[in-house]
Design a protein around this motif. Sequence first.
Motif, mmCIF file in Angstrom:
data_model
loop_
_atom_site.group_PDB
_atom_site.id
_atom_site.type_symbol
_atom_site.label_atom_id
_atom_site.label_comp_id
_atom_site.label_asym_id
_atom_site.label_seq_id
_atom_site.Cartn_x
_atom_site.Cartn_y
_atom_site.Cartn_z
ATOM 1 N N PRO A 1 39.000 34.186 31.327
ATOM 2 C CA PRO A 1 40.330 34.290 31.934
ATOM 3 C C PRO A 1 40.369 33.591 33.297
ATOM 4 O O PRO A 1 39.398 33.621 34.058
ATOM 5 C CB PRO A 1 40.543 35.801 32.074
ATOM 6 C CG PRO A 1 39.164 36.368 32.113
ATOM 7 C CD PRO A 1 38.316 35.487 31.261
ATOM 8 N N GLU A 2 41.500 32.964 33.578
ATOM 9 C CA GLU A 2 41.714 32.264 34.844
ATOM 10 C C GLU A 2 42.686 33.060 35.708
ATOM 11 O O GLU A 2 43.750 33.446 35.255
ATOM 12 C CB GLU A 2 42.278 30.860 34.597
ATOM 13 C CG GLU A 2 41.350 29.959 33.796
ATOM 14 C CD GLU A 2 41.941 28.588 33.567
ATOM 15 O OE1 GLU A 2 43.083 28.362 34.054
ATOM 16 O OE2 GLU A 2 41.302 27.769 32.904
ATOM 17 N N ILE A 3 42.287 33.260 36.975
ATOM 18 C CA ILE A 3 43.114 34.008 37.929
ATOM 19 C C ILE A 3 43.695 33.026 38.943
ATOM 20 O O ILE A 3 42.959 32.266 39.574
ATOM 21 C CB ILE A 3 42.299 35.099 38.650
ATOM 22 C CG1 ILE A 3 41.724 36.096 37.634
ATOM 23 C CG2 ILE A 3 43.155 35.825 39.677
ATOM 24 C CD1 ILE A 3 40.830 37.140 38.245
ATOM 25 N N ASN A 4 45.000 33.043 39.095
ATOM 26 C CA ASN A 4 45.697 32.196 40.069
ATOM 27 C C ASN A 4 46.682 33.050 40.856
ATOM 28 O O ASN A 4 47.245 34.024 40.324
ATOM 29 C CB ASN A 4 46.453 31.052 39.372
ATOM 30 C CG ASN A 4 45.524 30.132 38.601
ATOM 31 O OD1 ASN A 4 44.604 29.562 39.165
ATOM 32 N ND2 ASN A 4 45.747 30.007 37.297
ATOM 33 N N TRP A 5 46.892 32.680 42.134
ATOM 34 C CA TRP A 5 47.819 33.438 42.963
ATOM 35 C C TRP A 5 48.638 32.498 43.838
ATOM 36 O O TRP A 5 48.230 31.380 44.145
ATOM 37 C CB TRP A 5 47.078 34.458 43.827
ATOM 38 C CG TRP A 5 46.146 33.850 44.833
ATOM 39 C CD1 TRP A 5 46.424 33.462 46.107
ATOM 40 C CD2 TRP A 5 44.775 33.536 44.624
ATOM 41 N NE1 TRP A 5 45.326 32.932 46.712
ATOM 42 C CE2 TRP A 5 44.280 32.967 45.824
ATOM 43 C CE3 TRP A 5 43.899 33.678 43.546
ATOM 44 C CZ2 TRP A 5 42.968 32.555 45.966
ATOM 45 C CZ3 TRP A 5 42.588 33.268 43.695
ATOM 46 C CH2 TRP A 5 42.139 32.712 44.892
ATOM 47 N N ARG B 1 53.562 36.291 46.816
ATOM 48 C CA ARG B 1 52.551 37.320 46.558
ATOM 49 C C ARG B 1 52.459 37.653 45.071
ATOM 50 O O ARG B 1 52.547 38.815 44.658
ATOM 51 C CB ARG B 1 52.854 38.584 47.357
ATOM 52 C CG ARG B 1 52.848 38.394 48.855
ATOM 53 C CD ARG B 1 53.147 39.698 49.561
ATOM 54 N NE ARG B 1 53.271 39.501 50.992
ATOM 55 C CZ ARG B 1 53.585 40.454 51.853
ATOM 56 N NH1 ARG B 1 53.813 41.690 51.407
ATOM 57 N NH2 ARG B 1 53.679 40.198 53.139
ATOM 58 N N THR B 2 52.257 36.641 44.274
ATOM 59 C CA THR B 2 52.186 36.801 42.823
ATOM 60 C C THR B 2 50.831 36.315 42.336
ATOM 61 O O THR B 2 50.367 35.246 42.738
ATOM 62 C CB THR B 2 53.301 36.018 42.129
ATOM 63 O OG1 THR B 2 54.564 36.468 42.621
ATOM 64 C CG2 THR B 2 53.246 36.218 40.622
ATOM 65 N N VAL B 3 50.202 37.105 41.463
ATOM 66 C CA VAL B 3 48.926 36.749 40.859
ATOM 67 C C VAL B 3 49.105 36.749 39.346
ATOM 68 O O VAL B 3 49.883 37.539 38.795
ATOM 69 C CB VAL B 3 47.811 37.739 41.284
ATOM 70 C CG1 VAL B 3 48.124 39.142 40.833
ATOM 71 C CG2 VAL B 3 46.452 37.276 40.767
ATOM 72 N N SER B 4 48.397 35.843 38.684
ATOM 73 C CA SER B 4 48.494 35.726 37.228
ATOM 74 C C SER B 4 47.100 35.620 36.630
ATOM 75 O O SER B 4 46.181 35.104 37.261
ATOM 76 C CB SER B 4 49.327 34.503 36.827
ATOM 77 O OG SER B 4 48.690 33.312 37.260
ATOM 78 N N CYS B 5 46.972 36.130 35.401
ATOM 79 C CA CYS B 5 45.729 36.037 34.625
ATOM 80 C C CYS B 5 46.078 35.410 33.278
ATOM 81 O O CYS B 5 46.992 35.880 32.576
ATOM 82 C CB CYS B 5 45.111 37.418 34.444
ATOM 83 S SG CYS B 5 43.560 37.385 33.506
ATOM 84 N N LYS B 6 45.318 34.361 32.925
ATOM 85 C CA LYS B 6 45.655 33.567 31.745
ATOM 86 C C LYS B 6 44.410 33.288 30.918
ATOM 87 O O LYS B 6 43.337 33.041 31.464
ATOM 88 C CB LYS B 6 46.311 32.251 32.178
ATOM 89 C CG LYS B 6 46.734 31.356 31.041
ATOM 90 C CD LYS B 6 47.350 30.078 31.586
ATOM 91 C CE LYS B 6 47.774 29.148 30.460
ATOM 92 N NZ LYS B 6 48.356 27.896 30.973
ATOM 93 N N VAL B 7 44.589 33.326 29.594
ATOM 94 C CA VAL B 7 43.532 32.997 28.632
ATOM 95 C C VAL B 7 44.019 31.838 27.781
ATOM 96 O O VAL B 7 45.097 31.916 27.176
ATOM 97 C CB VAL B 7 43.176 34.211 27.750
ATOM 98 C CG1 VAL B 7 42.195 33.805 26.660
ATOM 99 C CG2 VAL B 7 42.579 35.328 28.591
ATOM 100 N N GLU B 8 43.216 30.779 27.726
ATOM 101 C CA GLU B 8 43.611 29.594 26.965
ATOM 102 C C GLU B 8 43.358 29.759 25.478
ATOM 103 O O GLU B 8 44.221 29.462 24.648
ATOM 104 C CB GLU B 8 42.852 28.367 27.486
ATOM 105 C CG GLU B 8 43.226 27.946 28.895
ATOM 106 C CD GLU B 8 44.623 27.349 28.971
ATOM 107 O OE1 GLU B 8 45.177 26.976 27.915
ATOM 108 O OE2 GLU B 8 45.176 27.277 30.089
ATOM 109 N N ASN B 9 42.162 30.236 25.112
ATOM 110 C CA ASN B 9 41.772 30.314 23.702
ATOM 111 C C ASN B 9 41.355 31.737 23.364
ATOM 112 O O ASN B 9 40.820 32.464 24.199
ATOM 113 C CB ASN B 9 40.615 29.359 23.390
ATOM 114 C CG ASN B 9 40.965 27.909 23.704
ATOM 115 O OD1 ASN B 9 42.083 27.456 23.437
ATOM 116 N ND2 ASN B 9 40.022 27.193 24.297
#
Length: 338
Positions: A127-131, A136-144
């Motif tokens: 998972p990739e964490i970006n903010w 003040r927003t954070v996101s968690c993303k899974v590609e596959n």
Amino acid sequence: MNLACEILASFLLIFTVPTKGEDPESIVVWGALDHDLNLDIPGFPRSDVVADIKWNRNKNKIARIKKDMPLHNETDKYDMFTNGTLKIKTLMRNDSGLYEVEVYDSNGVNLLSKKFDLKIQEMLSGPEINWICTNRTVSCKVENGSNPKLELFLNMTRVKQDHGKLITYTWNTRWNKTFKCVASNHVDSKVSIEIAVCPDEGLDWYLIIGICVGGAVFLFFVALLIFYISRRKKQSRRRDDEELEIKAQRAILEERGRKPQQTPVSTPANPGMSQTPPVPGHRSQPPAHRPRALGPRVQPQQKRLPPTPGTQVHQQKGPPLPKPRVQTKPPCDAEENS
């Protein structure tokens, strides 16, 4: 005619292949895509009484071991061990389905039957964490990955979870932002941890108040320390001055006590002046060949100069000293008569 047969066979296959929830006796097994899988048989009987083991997939025989006979596999996709475990090599999506095993003894009695509902899932990417600091927003993303479940933690506290490949969250704190994202499914689990740093954010109000209070207390103690040290220095300086003043007064008193004793009585320069003058009318026998004595001379008294200004005049204590006697000069007729 052939088309009708295929449609009928497909219709029968739909009703004969058990799906999730239709066969309560089946055991659900999850397999990872592009990985091998071993189907173990729970409660397998002793190997000395087992004479025949058969594996079927969707009612089709795929592998069999019979006592005193070699292993029989329909394809190279499967492999089988003496304890009845079935190995499926390099799982593909179409390998999912219902697998059934049957165990018999030498008399053909069924010792064990088990069904396995195999489901295939793809393993997850990290998972990739970006903010974004502005909102003040954070996101968690899974590609596959297949059907991932995402969980987001802020400072070790779970703040959000959802099924999907992306979740977002808005934080309200301004410091100590440590985010952890956990992505998981039935065949895989991945974790990522990031510390969000926003240089444009100010300090928290509680932190500012704490810093101000702490600084004020520190300055107060420093001021008390400086005041105490200066007071001690003044007291020690005053004590030293008093000691010096006492020593000076003692020295003055001692000097005043010694000065009258050290002042000698002035003696006349001529010893003959201190002799008692002869009684008038008495003649003394002069020695022979005595030279003519000269009369005593009156020594003039020295005039004392007034003390210079600034010098301390020591007054003499006690009774006044006796004045020296002045010898009168005999008349010239007395000398001639003698």
